[in-house]
Design an enzyme around this catalytic site. Structure first.
Site, mmCIF file in Angstrom:
data_model
loop_
_atom_site.group_PDB
_atom_site.id
_atom_site.type_symbol
_atom_site.label_atom_id
_atom_site.label_comp_id
_atom_site.label_asym_id
_atom_site.label_seq_id
_atom_site.Cartn_x
_atom_site.Cartn_y
_atom_site.Cartn_z
ATOM 1 N N ARG A 15 0.818 -1.233 0.000
ATOM 2 C CA ARG A 15 0.000 0.000 0.000
ATOM 3 C C ARG A 15 0.848 1.278 0.000
ATOM 4 N NH1 ARG A 15 -3.097 -3.041 3.713
ATOM 5 N NH2 ARG A 15 -4.824 -4.021 2.620
ATOM 6 N N LYS A 55 3.050 11.318 -10.925
ATOM 7 C CA LYS A 55 2.146 10.505 -11.743
ATOM 8 C C LYS A 55 2.873 9.215 -12.073
ATOM 9 C CE LYS A 55 -0.875 13.691 -14.198
ATOM 10 N NZ LYS A 55 -1.240 14.219 -15.521
ATOM 11 N N GLU A 57 9.133 18.324 -24.554
ATOM 12 C CA GLU A 57 8.471 18.712 -23.290
ATOM 13 C C GLU A 57 8.954 20.093 -22.834
ATOM 14 O OE1 GLU A 57 5.973 16.972 -22.120
ATOM 15 O OE2 GLU A 57 6.286 14.844 -22.561
ATOM 16 N N LYS A 84 7.335 22.882 -13.556
ATOM 17 C CA LYS A 84 6.504 21.732 -13.183
ATOM 18 C C LYS A 84 6.296 21.671 -11.670
ATOM 19 C CE LYS A 84 5.179 17.052 -13.984
ATOM 20 N NZ LYS A 84 5.287 15.836 -14.766
ATOM 21 N N GLU A 143 -4.374 17.192 -10.331
ATOM 22 C CA GLU A 143 -4.986 17.631 -11.583
ATOM 23 C C GLU A 143 -6.472 17.964 -11.430
ATOM 24 O OE1 GLU A 143 -3.116 15.785 -15.006
ATOM 25 O OE2 GLU A 143 -5.011 15.982 -16.085
ATOM 26 N N ARG A 168 -3.114 21.755 -13.219
ATOM 27 C CA ARG A 168 -2.141 20.757 -13.693
ATOM 28 C C ARG A 168 -2.474 20.219 -15.089
ATOM 29 N NH1 ARG A 168 1.006 15.884 -10.474
ATOM 30 N NH2 ARG A 168 2.037 15.091 -12.345
ATOM 31 N N ASN A 208 -0.666 18.835 -19.895
ATOM 32 C CA ASN A 208 -1.008 17.852 -20.937
ATOM 33 C C ASN A 208 -1.096 18.495 -22.316
ATOM 34 O OD1 ASN A 208 -1.258 15.665 -19.130
ATOM 35 N ND2 ASN A 208 -3.224 16.476 -18.467
ATOM 36 N N HIS A 227 -0.669 16.471 -25.464
ATOM 37 C CA HIS A 227 -0.746 15.051 -25.120
ATOM 38 C C HIS A 227 -2.055 14.406 -25.575
ATOM 39 C CE1 HIS A 227 2.734 16.190 -22.851
ATOM 40 N NE2 HIS A 227 2.912 14.993 -22.364
ATOM 41 N N HIS A 276 -1.146 11.260 -27.343
ATOM 42 C CA HIS A 276 -1.436 9.916 -26.837
ATOM 43 C C HIS A 276 -2.216 9.104 -27.864
ATOM 44 C CE1 HIS A 276 -0.948 10.910 -22.259
ATOM 45 N NE2 HIS A 276 0.201 10.766 -22.878
ATOM 46 N N HIS A 287 7.601 8.894 -27.268
ATOM 47 C CA HIS A 287 6.590 9.735 -26.632
ATOM 48 C C HIS A 287 6.760 11.220 -26.985
ATOM 49 C CE1 HIS A 287 3.757 11.088 -23.615
ATOM 50 N NE2 HIS A 287 4.688 11.881 -23.105
HETATM 51 P P1 NAD Z 1 12.210 5.680 -22.164
HETATM 52 O O1 NAD Z 1 12.096 5.556 -20.717
HETATM 53 O O2 NAD Z 1 11.672 4.574 -23.012
HETATM 54 O O3 NAD Z 1 13.740 5.925 -22.538
HETATM 55 C C1 NAD Z 1 14.105 6.041 -23.892
HETATM 56 C C2 NAD Z 1 15.282 5.116 -24.238
HETATM 57 O O4 NAD Z 1 16.482 5.669 -23.713
HETATM 58 C C3 NAD Z 1 15.173 3.716 -23.661
HETATM 59 O O5 NAD Z 1 15.630 2.786 -24.607
HETATM 60 C C4 NAD Z 1 16.116 3.770 -22.461
HETATM 61 O O6 NAD Z 1 16.631 2.501 -22.110
HETATM 62 C C5 NAD Z 1 17.213 4.681 -22.990
HETATM 63 N N1 NAD Z 1 17.985 5.398 -21.986
HETATM 64 C C6 NAD Z 1 17.541 5.959 -20.851
HETATM 65 N N2 NAD Z 1 18.506 6.665 -20.265
HETATM 66 C C7 NAD Z 1 19.616 6.529 -21.033
HETATM 67 C C8 NAD Z 1 20.939 7.040 -20.956
HETATM 68 N N3 NAD Z 1 21.307 7.897 -20.006
HETATM 69 N N4 NAD Z 1 21.817 6.663 -21.906
HETATM 70 C C9 NAD Z 1 21.442 5.832 -22.926
HETATM 71 N N5 NAD Z 1 20.201 5.357 -23.062
HETATM 72 C C10 NAD Z 1 19.302 5.698 -22.121
HETATM 73 O O7 NAD Z 1 11.491 7.011 -22.699
HETATM 74 P P2 NAD Z 1 11.281 8.457 -22.049
HETATM 75 O O8 NAD Z 1 11.094 9.345 -23.196
HETATM 76 O O9 NAD Z 1 12.287 8.773 -21.018
HETATM 77 O O10 NAD Z 1 9.890 8.304 -21.272
HETATM 78 C C11 NAD Z 1 8.672 8.176 -21.950
HETATM 79 C C12 NAD Z 1 7.610 7.736 -20.976
HETATM 80 O O11 NAD Z 1 7.433 8.727 -19.978
HETATM 81 C C13 NAD Z 1 6.261 7.520 -21.610
HETATM 82 O O12 NAD Z 1 5.742 6.273 -21.205
HETATM 83 C C14 NAD Z 1 5.409 8.627 -21.044
HETATM 84 O O13 NAD Z 1 4.059 8.277 -20.922
HETATM 85 C C15 NAD Z 1 6.056 8.854 -19.716
HETATM 86 N N6 NAD Z 1 5.809 10.184 -19.153
HETATM 87 C C16 NAD Z 1 5.371 10.241 -17.874
HETATM 88 C C17 NAD Z 1 5.151 11.462 -17.285
HETATM 89 C C18 NAD Z 1 4.741 11.530 -15.850
HETATM 90 O O14 NAD Z 1 4.438 12.616 -15.357
HETATM 91 N N7 NAD Z 1 4.732 10.427 -15.137
HETATM 92 C C19 NAD Z 1 5.384 12.652 -18.000
HETATM 93 C C20 NAD Z 1 5.850 12.559 -19.310
HETATM 94 C C21 NAD Z 1 6.063 11.308 -19.881
HETATM 95 N N1 GLY Z 2 3.014 15.140 -17.748
HETATM 96 C C1 GLY Z 2 1.775 15.596 -17.198
HETATM 97 C C2 GLY Z 2 1.791 15.730 -15.718
HETATM 98 O O1 GLY Z 2 2.744 15.385 -15.054
HETATM 99 O O2 GLY Z 2 0.835 16.169 -15.144
#
Ligand code: NAD
Ligand code: GLY
Length: 363
Positions: free
Chosen positions: A121, A143, A185, A226, A236, A240, A244, A247, A251, A264
């Site tokens: 939990r 998130k 972003e 942020k 949100e 907040r 998006n 997005h 998405h 992404h």
């Molecule tokens: P990712 O996590 O898939 O990373 C991209 C690639 O880079 C992967 O192959 C990873 O292994 C590689 N990588 C990571 N760090 C590295 C480094 N230092 N050197 C070499 N390779 C490296 O993609 P991302 O763009 O970081 O994240 C996208 C995700 O984030 C999506 O699922 C999206 O929905 C999510 N997201 C979440 C939020 C949130 O608020 N939680 C906000 C924006 C995006």
């Molecule tokens: N990336 C959208 C949020 O964190 O609210």
């Protein structure tokens, strides 16, 4: 580089941005009062590059640390991956106070954060973002979650980390496509709240990835924005939602193109251009602002047109968006660079905007 705080009363936490800080993560966690067992969630690529440093730092600080390695890629951001994390946490007999460390990009951060939100939990977790996208966005704000075959991020929870430790030095190993995706972003923050950041990105578009200094400045500025938004509206309820921007279309594109086809940030870049055009067509925004958004995205090497998607499939995917309320689709629409509004948009206007974007794309 400065420290930033997400202000949430007793759950406030720091975002520390420091070049070369990876080896100090263990002592920093110890100073936060964390002790005992710990689990580092990563993938083979990031774990291969930085796992040893982080595991060594945790062990030196007295943690009994285990590594959990997940498959790499958005297509693995699903409940099965969360199950793999649970298996590792149970096997290591992690307790309610045992910290989970998310070492990776947004995919690892979202999965590890969700596992930490739900295991026993809720256990503490630390974000150690290693992509530009994760450093400017996903590591901050709590998130967490995974995709469902029917839509992106449909399963999740709000669970704030205890700290975000950001080391821009790790971006040296990140490939250029991922760096560009992260910059999408940063454009987002400029459009929604910070015209000066947008202008800074315009002025530095040609050299932003070649030099640590402008990139670090963009990371810090993005995190400040942020942190400010999340401090005001953690769950949100209102403000907040502006995070998006881009997005809703983005998405839908990711969902139809298939996770992994477009990364992404690329989908968000296309989504921001489409949202800006929609805003122009609704008379909310001057065409020049939409042009600047498209030009900056293109200058940073990001796609600005959607892939060939049937308009009907596009609409169906949009209806799965989390922001749909009573069947009405809401968009974040720029009114100028630095200002956005949240609007319910009629399906007829959305369809027109989709058709126009697809026509422009085919030209
Ligand atoms: P990712 O996590 O898939 O990373 C991209 C690639 O880079 C992967 O192959 C990873 O292994 C590689 N990588 C990571 N760090 C590295 C480094 N230092 N050197 C070499 N390779 C490296 O993609 P991302 O763009 O970081 O994240 C996208 C995700 O984030 C999506 O699922 C999206 O929905 C999510 N997201 C979440 C939020 C949130 O608020 N939680 C906000 C924006 C995006
Ligand atoms: N990336 C959208 C949020 O964190 O609210």
């Amino acid at each position: 580089m400065g420290n930033i705080t997400v202000e949430l009363g007793g759950r406030s936490y720091p975002i520390i941005i420091r070049d070369g800080m990876l080896p100090s993560i263990g002592p920093r966690m110890h100073r936060l009062g964390l002790r005992g067992r710990a689990a580092v969630v990563t993938n083979a690529l990031v774990g291969g590059l930085y796992g040893k440093t982080v595991m060594g730092s945790l062990k030196d600080a007295g943690f009994d640390a285990v590594r959990i390695t997940l498959p790499d890629g958005e297509e693995y951001k699903n409940v099965e991956a969360v199950g793999m994390v649970y298996d590792g946490l149970v096997a290591h007999r992690m307790e309610r106070t045992s910290p989970v460390v998310a070492l990776g990009g947004g995919v690892i951060g979202d999965i590890a954060g969700f596992a930490a939100a739900t295991y026993l939990r809720g256990t503490p977790y630390i974000q150690v973002p290693t992509t530009l996208l994760a450093q400017v966005d996903s590591s901050v704000g709590g998130k967490t979650g995974v995709n469902h075959p029917m839509g992106k991020n449909l399963i999740g929870a709000f669970h704030q980390p205890r700290a975000v430790f950001t080391d821009p030095a790790v971006l040296k190993t990140l490939d250029e496509r991922q760096l560009r995706a992260g910059a999408a972003e940063v454009i987002k923050y400029g459009v929604i709240l910070d015209e000066a950041l947008f202008a800074f990105m315009e002025a530095n578009a040609g050299r932003i990835f070649a030099s640590v200094s402008p990139l670090s400045m963009a990371i810090e500025r993005s995190c400040r924005i942020k942190a400010g938004v999340v401090s005001v509206d953690e769950r949100e309820g209102g403000l907040r939602a502006i995070l998006n921007f881009g997005h809703t279309f983005g998405h839908a594109i990711e969902n139809i193109a298939g996770y992994g086809a477009l990364v992404h940030g690329e989908a968000v870049a296309i989504g921001m251009c489409m949202a800006a055009e929609l805003s122009v067509s609704l008379g909310l925004c001057a065409p020049d602002a939409a042009r600047r958004i498209r030009s900056l995205a293109a200058a940073l090497g990001l796609p600005v047109h959607p892939p060939d998607i049937a308009p009907g499939a596009f609409m169906a995917a949009l209806r799965m968006d989390k922001k749909v309320s009573s069947g009405v689709i809401r968009f974040i629409l720029p009114t100028s660079i630095g200002k956005v509004v949240i609007r319910e948009v009629d399906e007829r206007d959305i369809k027109l905007a989709i058709r126009k974007s697809l026509r422009d794309s085919a030209r």
